[in-house]
Design a protein around this motif. Structure first.
Motif: not given
Length: 252
Positions: A150-179
């Motif tokens: 494959r052609k050379p590229s930069l690729k990153f994986f990310c994992a985040v968490e959205v936090v809503l403290p007033s509701y006691g809620c946490r939502s994880p998410g993941v994503g990949i991007a390539e340049e």
């Protein structure tokens, strides 16, 4: 009755307004601004699009306005239909009977739209994001690659968490991007810019994914709640093993 608002592009006909009998005087961009100002009083808008009338009709414009909330759209329709609003003659406003999409077709909002929607309903300080992992995947790619080079590229994986403290809620998410990288862009400044862009896109993708697991519950009283809907791929945000396993899975 409670209304559930998801972090997806609104397509339901009860969230779309058709506005016509718009004056031919102002340019389309000025009309778009005036419509945005008038209708945003009833709720957060996803989009306002203005079009010229067909050649067989008299000169003028019509508009398609999308709300995130069907309740807001209905309130706007009742309040604005037959009113002049910002022009001398009255406009006509109807709920759309088109622009429907099958229930299985839901297009996720991008991260900017997700944050705009969250800020509107939860407040700027009502939620936050936390980056759990941001990892370059070039090494993982080399191990998993079994096809043509494959052609050379930069690729990153990310994992985040959205936090809503007033509701006691946490939502994880993941994503990949390539340049992609090209020979003409091998200079150090260009490489660093590409690297920063790939990281930013990975974070944005993960943030959007985290919001897809949340639904805003808008009550008639004006109060807001939130519902967390985990996906089958939901991970333990605190587990490094789970994150590494997910990275490998995404490359299969």
């Amino acid at each position: 009755m409670a209304e559930f608002i998801s972090f997806v592009v609104p397509t339901q006909s009860d969230k779309v307004l058709l506005v016509w009998e718009l004056s031919a005087g102002p340019p389309a961009e000025a009309l778009r601004h005036s419509l945005s100002t008038a209708f945003s009083q009833f709720g957060l808008l996803y989009s306002v699009r203005v079009f010229p009338n067909a050649a067989v009709a008299r000169p003028g414009f019509y508009a398609i306005i999308k709300f995130y909330s069907s309740r807001d759209a209905q309130r706007a329709q009742k309040a604005c239909d037959g009113k002049p609003l910002f022009q001398t003659s009255p406009v006509k406003v109807r709920l759309s009977t088109r622009h429907k999409a099958p229930r299985h077709q839901a297009f996720a909002l991008n991260s900017s739209r997700c944050q705009e929607l969250a800020n509107y309903y939860f407040g700027f300080n009502g939620w936050s994001k936390r980056i759990l992992k941001l990892q370059e995947l070039s090494g993982v790619e080399d191990e998993a690659l079994s096809g043509p080079v494959r052609k050379p590229s930069l690729k990153f994986f990310c994992a985040v968490e959205v936090v809503l403290p007033s509701y006691g809620c946490r939502s994880p998410g993941v994503g990949i991007a390539e340049e992609p990288l090209h020979q003409l862009e091998e200079g150090q400044p260009s490489f660093l810019m590409k690297r920063k862009k790939a990281q930013k896109l990975a974070i944005q993708s993960a943030l959007s994914d985290a919001f897809q697991k949340l639904a805003i519950v808008a009550l008639e009283s004006g109060k807001v709640a939130v519902e967390y809907i985990p996906s089958e791929e939901s991970i333990d945000a605190g587990s490094e093993e789970e994150l590494q396993s997910l990275i490998q899975t995404l490359y299969r």
